[in-house]
Design a protein around this motif. Structure first.
Motif, short mmCIF file in Angstrom:
data_model
loop_
_atom_site.label_atom_id
_atom_site.label_comp_id
_atom_site.label_asym_id
_atom_site.label_seq_id
_atom_site.Cartn_x
_atom_site.Cartn_y
_atom_site.Cartn_z
N GLY A 60 0.90 -1.08 -0.07
CA GLY A 60 -0.01 -0.14 0.03
C GLY A 60 0.87 1.38 0.11
N MET A 61 1.81 1.03 0.67
CA MET A 61 2.83 2.44 0.73
C MET A 61 3.58 2.78 -0.64
N PHE A 62 3.68 1.73 -1.33
CA PHE A 62 4.21 1.88 -2.74
C PHE A 62 3.22 2.32 -3.46
N GLY A 79 -5.67 10.11 0.87
CA GLY A 79 -5.47 9.44 1.90
C GLY A 79 -6.27 9.37 3.13
N GLY A 80 -6.76 10.83 3.44
CA GLY A 80 -7.57 10.93 4.60
C GLY A 80 -8.96 10.28 4.27
N ALA A 81 -9.37 10.55 2.95
CA ALA A 81 -10.59 9.99 2.61
C ALA A 81 -10.73 8.35 2.79
N LEU A 82 -9.39 7.83 2.37
CA LEU A 82 -9.54 6.47 2.49
C LEU A 82 -9.65 5.94 3.77
N VAL A 127 -1.44 2.73 1.88
CA VAL A 127 -1.56 3.77 0.78
C VAL A 127 -1.53 5.14 1.33
N SER A 128 -2.47 5.29 2.52
CA SER A 128 -2.46 6.56 3.05
C SER A 128 -1.26 7.00 3.57
N LEU A 129 -0.33 6.09 4.35
CA LEU A 129 0.97 6.35 4.78
C LEU A 129 2.09 6.75 3.79
N GLY A 130 1.80 6.07 2.52
CA GLY A 130 2.70 6.31 1.37
C GLY A 130 2.43 7.74 0.79
N LEU A 136 9.14 3.99 6.00
CA LEU A 136 8.83 2.82 5.60
C LEU A 136 9.05 1.44 6.43
N VAL A 137 10.50 1.45 6.91
CA VAL A 137 10.91 0.29 7.63
C VAL A 137 10.10 0.26 9.01
#
Length: 186
Positions: A60-62, A79-82, A127-130, A136-137
């Motif tokens: 999701g981050m990628f 991202g907030g909407a997700l 996805v939101s964090l990406g 990442l790690v």
């Protein structure tokens, strides 16, 4: 001083997100644990959930970083909407009840299907964090650790106590995600 406060806020946000996602695993594992479970099988289930809680947000981050590059400033709202949709869905699912899929976690396919279904929420959060370019790690390791820890806790609670938390764990996790989603708009 401002940098330290920002880092602490970032770490606390990641911890709360990991705990919120882990609450879903906890509540589902309570139900599995209530049927009676051996400790070795509990360890297998928890390891599978922990692995999926690493892989899913990583993917999701990628995707989120790609979406961020494409959409720019609109990506933050996306991202907030997700998170709002995911949190709302988790709350709705907790009150709807009864429709949870039943997997035979004794087979490898059932175990993987269960772990993926419990961890699919992590994909959206990733996805939101990406989009927000989270580290990442530390993020995925924390998600994996909390997912595994909360699932083994749920299995053991279910094994010992019975129906203690049920769907309220999912509702609490959903409320936390919903609150973070709303905060992204301010």
């Amino acid at each position: 001083m401002a940098e330290i406060t920002e880092r602490l806020g970032h770490a606390m946000t990641l911890f709360l997100l990991a705990a919120a996602l882990g609450m879903d695993a906890f509540s589902l594992c309570v139900g599995i644990g209530m049927r009676g479970i051996r400790l070795l099988h509990a360890a297998k289930i928890s390891a599978a959930i922990a692995a999926c809680h690493v892989v899913m947000p990583l993917a999701g981050m990628f995707m989120g970083k790609y979406v961020s590059a494409l959409l720019g400033g609109v990506a933050v709202m996306f991202g907030g909407a997700l998170l709002i949709l995911l949190g709302g869905h988790m709350i709705y699912s907790s009150f709807r009840g009864g429709d949870k899929p039943s997997f035979d976690t004794g087979s490898w396919m059932g175990l993987i299907a269960f772990a993926v279904s419990v961890s699919v929420d992590s994909l959206s959060v990733g996805v939101s964090l990406g989009v927000f370019a989270a580290e990442l790690v530390p993020a995925v390791l924390l998600f994996g650790f909390m997912g595994g820890l909360m699932s083994v806790a749920g299995l053991l609670v279910g094994r010992r106590v019975g129906l203690l938390v049920g769907d309220s764990g999912e509702a609490i996790g959903g409320a936390i995600l919903l609150a973070f989603g709303i905060l992204f708009f301010f």
